[in-house]
Design a protein around this motif. Structure first.
Motif, PDB file in Angstrom:
ATOM      1  N   ASN A 101       0.816  -1.217   0.000  1.00 54.98           N
ATOM      2  CA  ASN A 101       0.000   0.000   0.000  1.00 54.98           C
ATOM      3  C   ASN A 101       0.852   1.270   0.000  1.00 54.98           C
ATOM      4  OD1 ASN A 101      -2.472  -1.343  -0.010  1.00 54.98           O
ATOM      5  ND2 ASN A 101      -2.503  -1.541   2.207  1.00 54.98           N
ATOM      6  N   ILE A 102       2.098   1.155   0.467  1.00 57.15           N
ATOM      7  CA  ILE A 102       2.984   2.319   0.462  1.00 57.15           C
ATOM      8  C   ILE A 102       3.635   2.514  -0.905  1.00 57.15           C
ATOM      9  CG2 ILE A 102       5.134   3.250   1.414  1.00 57.15           C
ATOM     10  CD1 ILE A 102       4.379   1.972   4.083  1.00 57.15           C
ATOM     11  N   ILE A 103       4.133   1.403  -1.484  1.00 56.93           N
ATOM     12  CA  ILE A 103       4.931   1.540  -2.712  1.00 56.93           C
ATOM     13  C   ILE A 103       4.080   1.606  -3.976  1.00 56.93           C
ATOM     14  CG2 ILE A 103       6.875   0.349  -1.642  1.00 56.93           C
ATOM     15  CD1 ILE A 103       6.163  -2.112  -3.313  1.00 56.93           C
ATOM     16  N   GLU A 104       2.858   1.012  -3.964  1.00 55.88           N
ATOM     17  CA  GLU A 104       2.066   0.978  -5.204  1.00 55.88           C
ATOM     18  C   GLU A 104       1.706   2.376  -5.705  1.00 55.88           C
ATOM     19  OE1 GLU A 104      -1.835  -1.242  -7.124  1.00 55.88           O
ATOM     20  OE2 GLU A 104      -1.489  -1.343  -4.966  1.00 55.88           O
ATOM     21  N   PRO A 105       1.112   3.249  -4.870  1.00 56.70           N
ATOM     22  CA  PRO A 105       0.825   4.593  -5.388  1.00 56.70           C
ATOM     23  C   PRO A 105       2.086   5.344  -5.805  1.00 56.70           C
ATOM     24  CG  PRO A 105      -0.340   4.180  -3.331  1.00 56.70           C
ATOM     25  CD  PRO A 105       0.660   3.080  -3.489  1.00 56.70           C
ATOM     26  N   LYS A 106       3.186   5.137  -5.058  1.00 57.78           N
ATOM     27  CA  LYS A 106       4.422   5.858  -5.359  1.00 57.78           C
ATOM     28  C   LYS A 106       5.006   5.404  -6.686  1.00 57.78           C
ATOM     29  CE  LYS A 106       7.769   8.697  -4.410  1.00 57.78           C
ATOM     30  NZ  LYS A 106       7.534  10.156  -4.440  1.00 57.78           N
ATOM     31  N   ILE A 107       5.101   4.079  -6.895  1.00 59.26           N
ATOM     32  CA  ILE A 107       5.710   3.564  -8.124  1.00 59.26           C
ATOM     33  C   ILE A 107       4.835   3.851  -9.334  1.00 59.26           C
ATOM     34  CG2 ILE A 107       6.421   1.467  -9.328  1.00 59.26           C
ATOM     35  CD1 ILE A 107       7.353   0.351  -6.684  1.00 59.26           C
ATOM     36  N   VAL A 108       3.554   3.492  -9.242  1.00 58.82           N
ATOM     37  CA  VAL A 108       2.649   3.707 -10.373  1.00 58.82           C
ATOM     38  C   VAL A 108       2.482   5.195 -10.647  1.00 58.82           C
ATOM     39  CG1 VAL A 108       0.329   3.302 -11.269  1.00 58.82           C
ATOM     40  CG2 VAL A 108       1.447   1.543  -9.911  1.00 58.82           C
ATOM     41  N   GLY A 109       2.320   5.991  -9.575  1.00 57.95           N
ATOM     42  CA  GLY A 109       2.131   7.423  -9.754  1.00 57.95           C
ATOM     43  C   GLY A 109       3.337   8.099 -10.361  1.00 57.95           C
ATOM     44  N   SER A 110       4.533   7.724  -9.927  1.00 56.21           N
ATOM     45  CA  SER A 110       5.739   8.347 -10.464  1.00 56.21           C
ATOM     46  C   SER A 110       5.937   7.989 -11.934  1.00 56.21           C
ATOM     47  CB  SER A 110       6.963   7.921  -9.644  1.00 56.21           C
ATOM     48  OG  SER A 110       7.151   6.515  -9.727  1.00 56.21           O
ATOM     49  N   GLN A 111       5.581   6.765 -12.310  1.00 59.13           N
ATOM     50  CA  GLN A 111       5.709   6.347 -13.703  1.00 59.13           C
ATOM     51  C   GLN A 111       4.698   7.069 -14.591  1.00 59.13           C
ATOM     52  OE1 GLN A 111       8.063   4.481 -14.844  1.00 59.13           O
ATOM     53  NE2 GLN A 111       8.921   3.555 -13.025  1.00 59.13           N
ATOM     54  N   LEU A 112       3.506   7.364 -14.045  1.00 61.43           N
ATOM     55  CA  LEU A 112       2.459   8.015 -14.831  1.00 61.43           C
ATOM     56  C   LEU A 112       2.480   9.533 -14.701  1.00 61.43           C
ATOM     57  CD1 LEU A 112      -0.580   5.652 -14.114  1.00 61.43           C
ATOM     58  CD2 LEU A 112       0.883   5.699 -16.121  1.00 61.43           C
ATOM     59  N   GLY A 113       3.336  10.051 -13.831  1.00 61.61           N
ATOM     60  CA  GLY A 113       3.380  11.488 -13.639  1.00 61.61           C
ATOM     61  C   GLY A 113       2.272  12.002 -12.747  1.00 61.61           C
ATOM     62  N   LEU A 114       1.731  11.143 -11.868  1.00 61.71           N
ATOM     63  CA  LEU A 114       0.651  11.534 -10.971  1.00 61.71           C
ATOM     64  C   LEU A 114       1.143  11.524  -9.528  1.00 61.71           C
ATOM     65  CD1 LEU A 114      -2.296   9.416 -12.448  1.00 61.71           C
ATOM     66  CD2 LEU A 114      -1.797  11.810 -12.896  1.00 61.71           C
ATOM     67  N   HIS A 115       0.500  12.333  -8.695  1.00 62.89           N
ATOM     68  CA  HIS A 115       0.822  12.335  -7.269  1.00 62.89           C
ATOM     69  C   HIS A 115       0.344  11.013  -6.655  1.00 62.89           C
ATOM     70  CE1 HIS A 115       0.759  13.484  -3.013  1.00 62.89           C
ATOM     71  NE2 HIS A 115       1.611  14.427  -3.357  1.00 62.89           N
ATOM     72  N   PRO A 116       1.099  10.452  -5.679  1.00 64.40           N
ATOM     73  CA  PRO A 116       0.690   9.168  -5.073  1.00 64.40           C
ATOM     74  C   PRO A 116      -0.733   9.167  -4.522  1.00 64.40           C
ATOM     75  CG  PRO A 116       2.929   9.722  -4.418  1.00 64.40           C
ATOM     76  CD  PRO A 116       2.409  10.889  -5.193  1.00 64.40           C
ATOM     77  N   VAL A 117      -1.168  10.301  -3.922  1.00 62.54           N
ATOM     78  CA  VAL A 117      -2.527  10.362  -3.381  1.00 62.54           C
ATOM     79  C   VAL A 117      -3.561  10.254  -4.507  1.00 62.54           C
ATOM     80  CG1 VAL A 117      -4.186  11.787  -2.137  1.00 62.54           C
ATOM     81  CG2 VAL A 117      -1.813  11.695  -1.366  1.00 62.54           C
ATOM     82  N   VAL A 118      -3.292  10.938  -5.617  1.00 61.90           N
ATOM     83  CA  VAL A 118      -4.195  10.879  -6.770  1.00 61.90           C
ATOM     84  C   VAL A 118      -4.230   9.463  -7.343  1.00 61.90           C
ATOM     85  CG1 VAL A 118      -4.650  11.807  -9.071  1.00 61.90           C
ATOM     86  CG2 VAL A 118      -3.779  13.307  -7.280  1.00 61.90           C
ATOM     87  N   THR A 119      -3.070   8.834  -7.435  1.00 57.97           N
ATOM     88  CA  THR A 119      -3.005   7.466  -7.945  1.00 57.97           C
ATOM     89  C   THR A 119      -3.761   6.507  -7.037  1.00 57.97           C
ATOM     90  OG1 THR A 119      -0.809   7.975  -8.822  1.00 57.97           O
ATOM     91  CG2 THR A 119      -1.439   5.663  -8.739  1.00 57.97           C
ATOM     92  N   LEU A 120      -3.579   6.650  -5.725  1.00 54.61           N
ATOM     93  CA  LEU A 120      -4.286   5.786  -4.776  1.00 54.61           C
ATOM     94  C   LEU A 120      -5.793   5.975  -4.891  1.00 54.61           C
ATOM     95  CD1 LEU A 120      -3.923   3.752  -2.476  1.00 54.61           C
ATOM     96  CD2 LEU A 120      -3.869   5.666  -0.885  1.00 54.61           C
ATOM     97  N   PHE A 121      -6.227   7.226  -5.044  1.00 52.90           N
ATOM     98  CA  PHE A 121      -7.651   7.494  -5.210  1.00 52.90           C
ATOM     99  C   PHE A 121      -8.187   6.849  -6.490  1.00 52.90           C
ATOM    100  CE2 PHE A 121     -10.965  10.228  -7.095  1.00 52.90           C
ATOM    101  CZ  PHE A 121     -11.938  10.093  -6.123  1.00 52.90           C
ATOM    102  N   CYS A 122      -7.439   6.952  -7.588  1.00 48.56           N
ATOM    103  CA  CYS A 122      -7.858   6.347  -8.862  1.00 48.56           C
ATOM    104  C   CYS A 122      -7.941   4.821  -8.744  1.00 48.56           C
ATOM    105  CB  CYS A 122      -6.885   6.729  -9.973  1.00 48.56           C
ATOM    106  SG  CYS A 122      -6.977   8.446 -10.484  1.00 48.56           S
TER     107      CYS A 122
END
Length: 359
Positions: free
Chosen positions: A302-323
Motif C-alpha cells: 500500500n505504500i509503494i504501489e501509489p508511489k511507483i505507479v504514480g511516479s511512472q504516470l506522472g501523478l501524485h501518489p494520493v491521486v493514484t491511490l484514489f484512482c
C-alpha cells in the motif's frame, strides 16, 4: 450583481456539463464496453501483431495480410494451449485439495470442536441448572439458525453456479467473435485505420494519434510498474517463507506474487486461508508467522504501489491511490489499471494544450 449572477450561472452550467460527461463515461464503460469488448480486444491483438507481421513480411517477401493470418493463428493457438494446461493443473490441484478436506475435518477440525464442547460442558457443570437450561436453549437456537444459514448459503451457491453456467454460452460466443474479428482486422488493419481516421478533421486525427501513442507508452509503463511491485512482493515472500523454514518457499512465493496482481483477492486470497488452516491444525507458530508476513507485505504494498505507479504516470501518489480505489470499486480489475491511465492521459493532453481541464 449581474456579474455575480453570471458567475453562479456559469458555475452551474459547467458543473452540469462535467456531471453529464462523467455520467456518459460511466454508462459507456459499464454497459457499452460489454457490448464492444470482443471487437476492442480483437483490435488490440491485431495492433500488437502488426509490427512483427510487417517485419516478417519484409524479410520473407510474403504479403503482410497472409503473415498476419498465420501470426493470429499461432497467437490464439498458443494462448489456447496455455489455458488448457493451466486449467488441467488447476482442476487437479482443486481436486486434490477437496479430497483432503474430509481427512482435515476428521483429524483436525472434529477433534478441535469435540474438545471445545467438552470443555464448555465441564465448565457448565459447576453452574446452576437454570443457566444450563438457558444455555441449551440458546445453543439449540444457534444450531437451528446455523442450519438455516447453511441452507441459504447452499442455495446461493447453487444459484451462483447456475448463473455462471448460463453465462458460459454467451462468453464462448464473445470469444469466438473476438477470434474471428481478429483475423479480419489483422488482414485489413491499415485499410480500417485509414478509413476511421478519414472520418475526423485534421485536428481530430492529430488528437487521436497523440492519444494512441501516449496510451501505448503508458500501458508499457503500467506493466513495468506492476512488474516491479510483483518482484518486490516475491522477494519479501521468499525471504519471509525461508525464515519460517517453509518447504518450496521460492515456488510458493512466486505463485502468491503472481496472484497478488488481483485487486480483490491479492496476497490475502492465499495467505489468509493458509493462516486459518494452520490455526485449525494448532500450528500456532506458523500461523502467527504467516499473519505477520502478510501484514508486512500488505503495508509495504500500500505504500509503494501509489508511489511507483504514480511516479511512472506522472501523478501524485494520493491521486493514484484514489484512482486505484475508485476504479477497483466501480469496474474491478479494469478500473484499477484504467482509471490511473485515463487521468494520466487527461493530464498529458492538458499539459500539451490539446484540452484545458486543469489549471
Amino acid at each position: 450583481m449581474e456579474s455575480q449572477y453570471s458567475k453562479k450561472k456559469s458555475f452551474i452550467v459547467n458543473a452540469v456539463y462535467a456531471l453529464l460527461i462523467v455520467l456518459i463515461v460511466y454508462v459507456s464503460l459499464k454497459y457499452l464496453f460489454n457490448l464492444v469488448s470482443p471487437f476492442l480486444f480483437a483490435f488490440i491483438f491485431a495492433f500488437l501483431l502488426q509490427k512483427p507481421s510487417r517485419r516478417i513480411s519484409a524479410f520473407t517477401k510474403i504479403p503482410t495480410k497472409w503473415v498476419s493470418l498465420v501470426l493470429v493463428f499461432v497467437f490464439y493457438s498458443t494462448i489456447g494451449v496455455l489455458i488448457a494446461l493451466l486449467g488441467v493443473k488447476l482442476i487437479a490441484t482443486v481436486t486434490a485439495l477437496i479430497s483432503q478436506l474430509p481427512i482435515l475435518y476428521e483429524n483436525q477440525l472434529e477433534p478441535f470442536l469435540l474438545n471445545s464442547f467438552h470443555g464448555i460442558e465441564d465448565a457448565l457443570d459447576a453452574l446452576s441448572p437454570t443457566f444450563i437450561d438457558k444455555f441449551n436453549a440458546d445453543f439449540d437456537q444457534f444450531v437451528n439458525s446455523l442450519g438455516a444459514n447453511v441452507t441459504e448459503m447452499s442455495l446461493s451457491l447453487i444459484g451462483m453456479i447456475s448463473n455462471i453456467a448460463s453465462s458460459l454460452p454467451g462468453f464462448f460466443i464473445k470469444i469466438l467473435i473476438m477470434i474471428i474479428s481478429t483475423f479480419f482486422i489483422a488482414m485489413d488493419y491499415n485499410i480500417l485505420v485509414r478509413f476511421t481516421l478519414r472520418q475526423f478533421s485534421p485536428k481530430g486525427r492529430e488528437i487521436i494519434l497523440s492519444i494512441k501513442k501516449y496510451i501505448v507508452n503508458t500501458l508499457f509503463v503500467v506493466i513495468r510498474s506492476y512488474a516491479i511491485i510483483m518482484s518486490i512482493t516475491f522477494i519479501e515472500l521468499s525471504i519471509g517463507l525461508s525464515l519460517i523454514q517453509m518447504n518450496n518457499a521460492i515456488i510458493i512465493a512466486l505463485t502468491i506474487a503472481l496472484f497478488d496482481i488481483l485487486p480483490v483477492l491479492g496476497t490475502g486470497g492465499i495467505m489468509i486461508p493458509w493462516v486459518l488452516i494452520n490455526l485449525l491444525q494448532r500450528d500456532y507458530q506458523t500461523a502467527v508467522s504467516l499473519l505477520v508476513l502478510y501484514l508486512f507485505i500488505t503495508v509495504i504494498r500500500n505504500i509503494i504501489e501509489p508511489k511507483i505507479v504514480g511516479s511512472q504516470l506522472g501523478l501524485h501518489p494520493v491521486v493514484t491511490l484514489f484512482c486505484i480505489f475508485l476504479g477497483a470499486n466501480l469496474f474491478g480489475v479494469i478500473g484499477v489499471f484504467g482509471f490511473p491511465i485515463a487521468l494520466s492521459l487527461l493530464k498529458h493532453l492538458n499539459d500539451a494544450g490539446t484540452i484545458n481541464v486543469f489549471k
